[in-house]
Scaffold this active site. Structure first.
Site, PDB file in Angstrom:
ATOM      1  N   LYS A  84       0.853  -1.192   0.000  1.00  0.00           N
ATOM      2  CA  LYS A  84       0.000   0.000   0.000  1.00  0.00           C
ATOM      3  C   LYS A  84       0.886   1.238   0.000  1.00  0.00           C
ATOM      4  O   LYS A  84       1.717   1.428   0.903  1.00  0.00           O
ATOM      5  CB  LYS A  84      -0.834   0.024   1.281  1.00  0.00           C
ATOM      6  CG  LYS A  84      -2.265  -0.421   1.095  1.00  0.00           C
ATOM      7  CD  LYS A  84      -2.938  -0.426   2.441  1.00  0.00           C
ATOM      8  CE  LYS A  84      -4.383  -0.091   2.347  1.00  0.00           C
ATOM      9  NZ  LYS A  84      -5.004  -0.084   3.679  1.00  0.00           N
TER      10      LYS A  84
HETATM   11  C1  E4P Z   1      -8.341   0.658   3.586  1.00  0.00           C
HETATM   12  O1  E4P Z   1      -7.505   0.039   2.981  1.00  0.00           O
HETATM   13  C2  E4P Z   1      -8.155   1.258   4.917  1.00  0.00           C
HETATM   14  O2  E4P Z   1      -7.408   0.373   5.703  1.00  0.00           O
HETATM   15  C3  E4P Z   1      -9.444   1.486   5.649  1.00  0.00           C
HETATM   16  O3  E4P Z   1     -10.544   1.131   4.854  1.00  0.00           O
HETATM   17  C4  E4P Z   1      -9.570   2.793   6.338  1.00  0.00           C
HETATM   18  O4  E4P Z   1     -10.828   2.842   6.967  1.00  0.00           O
HETATM   19  P1  E4P Z   1     -11.195   3.938   8.060  1.00  0.00           P
HETATM   20  O5  E4P Z   1     -11.391   5.244   7.357  1.00  0.00           O
HETATM   21  O6  E4P Z   1     -12.445   3.438   8.687  1.00  0.00           O
HETATM   22  O7  E4P Z   1     -10.029   3.992   9.017  1.00  0.00           O
END
Ligand code: E4P
Length: 233
Positions: A84
């Site tokens: 990521k």
């Molecule tokens: C996605 O890859 C992220 O890990 C995640 O969806 C973030 O979600 P949040 O905004 O609820 O922290």
């Protein structure tokens, strides 16, 4: 639309995979921190061994060179690792380099169509628009998912959309309607979306109707007289 779990909790991941519906996992540094002070490498390797598909792990460096170095290292940990990379200028540069090395990138913290088109141009395998965080600031998070899906379809680009920052069941419905390739959902949402009160009422009614006539006899215990080889009470 495929479902990924958005968590670093190994028990939740095991359960999701056992249910047969979770084909990937996304993590981020906040989610990993929730698991306490862990051996990150071991945790990622364990998750990758449990999950049949892509497992996203996020870099912490903020420079392209640092992100590239981290990505090259974590890509060695398992075949299904996806790195990521945040949707910053440095992240874009890193994504272009890594995709040429066939290291799969999930371009994350994406909040606009422009960021998504750059991700696709740089060769990202996945793009993760954060729906809930846009909703949090009064914008229409799902609109960005719709726009990105349309853009990728129109130009027949291979980058896949992971609807991320999913907060509730309705987000899942809308992500599916928008044509997102994947929704990454928290464990709590996974448990929520199987549930419907009419299903519970229906199960109870069928059971009650059967018992009123057959008593406690179950289906497997009813095929007796016509075929003596069948189960009996
Ligand atoms: C996605 O890859 C992220 O890990 C995640 O969806 C973030 O979600 P949040 O905004 O609820 O922290």
């Amino acid at each position: 639309m495929r479902l990924f779990l958005d968590t670093a909790n190994i028990d939740h991941i095991r359960h999701g995979v056992e249910l047969g519906v979770i084909t990937g996992v996304t993590t981020n540094p906040s989610l990993v921190s929730k698991e306490g002070k862990v051996d990150y490498r071991e945790l990622v390797k364990e998750i990758c061994s449990v999950v049949p598909g892509p497992v996203s792990t996020e870099v912490l460096s903020q420079t392209a060179s640092g992100m590239i170095a981290e990505a090259r290292e974590v890509a060695k940990w398992a075949d299904n690792v996806v790195v990521k990379i945040p949707a910053s200028l440095e992240g874009l540069k890193a994504t272009s380099v890594l995709s040429k090395e066939n290291i799969r990138v999930n371009f994350t913290l994406c909040f606009s169509l422009n960021q998504a088109l750059l991700a696709a141009a740089a060769g990202a395998t996945f793009i993760s628009p954060f729906v809930g965080r846009l909703d949090d600031i009064g914008e229409d998070g799902m609109r960005v998912v719709v726009d990105i899906v349309q853009f990728l379809d129109y130009y027949e680009l291979p980058t896949q959309v992971i609807a991320a920052s999913i907060r509730h069941a309705q987000h899942c419905v809308l992500a599916a309607k928008a044509g997102a390739h994947i929704a990454t959902v928290p464990y709590s949402v996974l448990l929520q979306i199987i549930h419907h009160p009419l299903t519970d009422i229906g199960i109870k009614r069928f059971t009650d109707d059967w018992r009123n006539v057959m008593g406690e006899t179950g289906i497997l215990a009813t095929r007796t007289e016509s075929d003596p080889h069948e189960l009996t009470n």
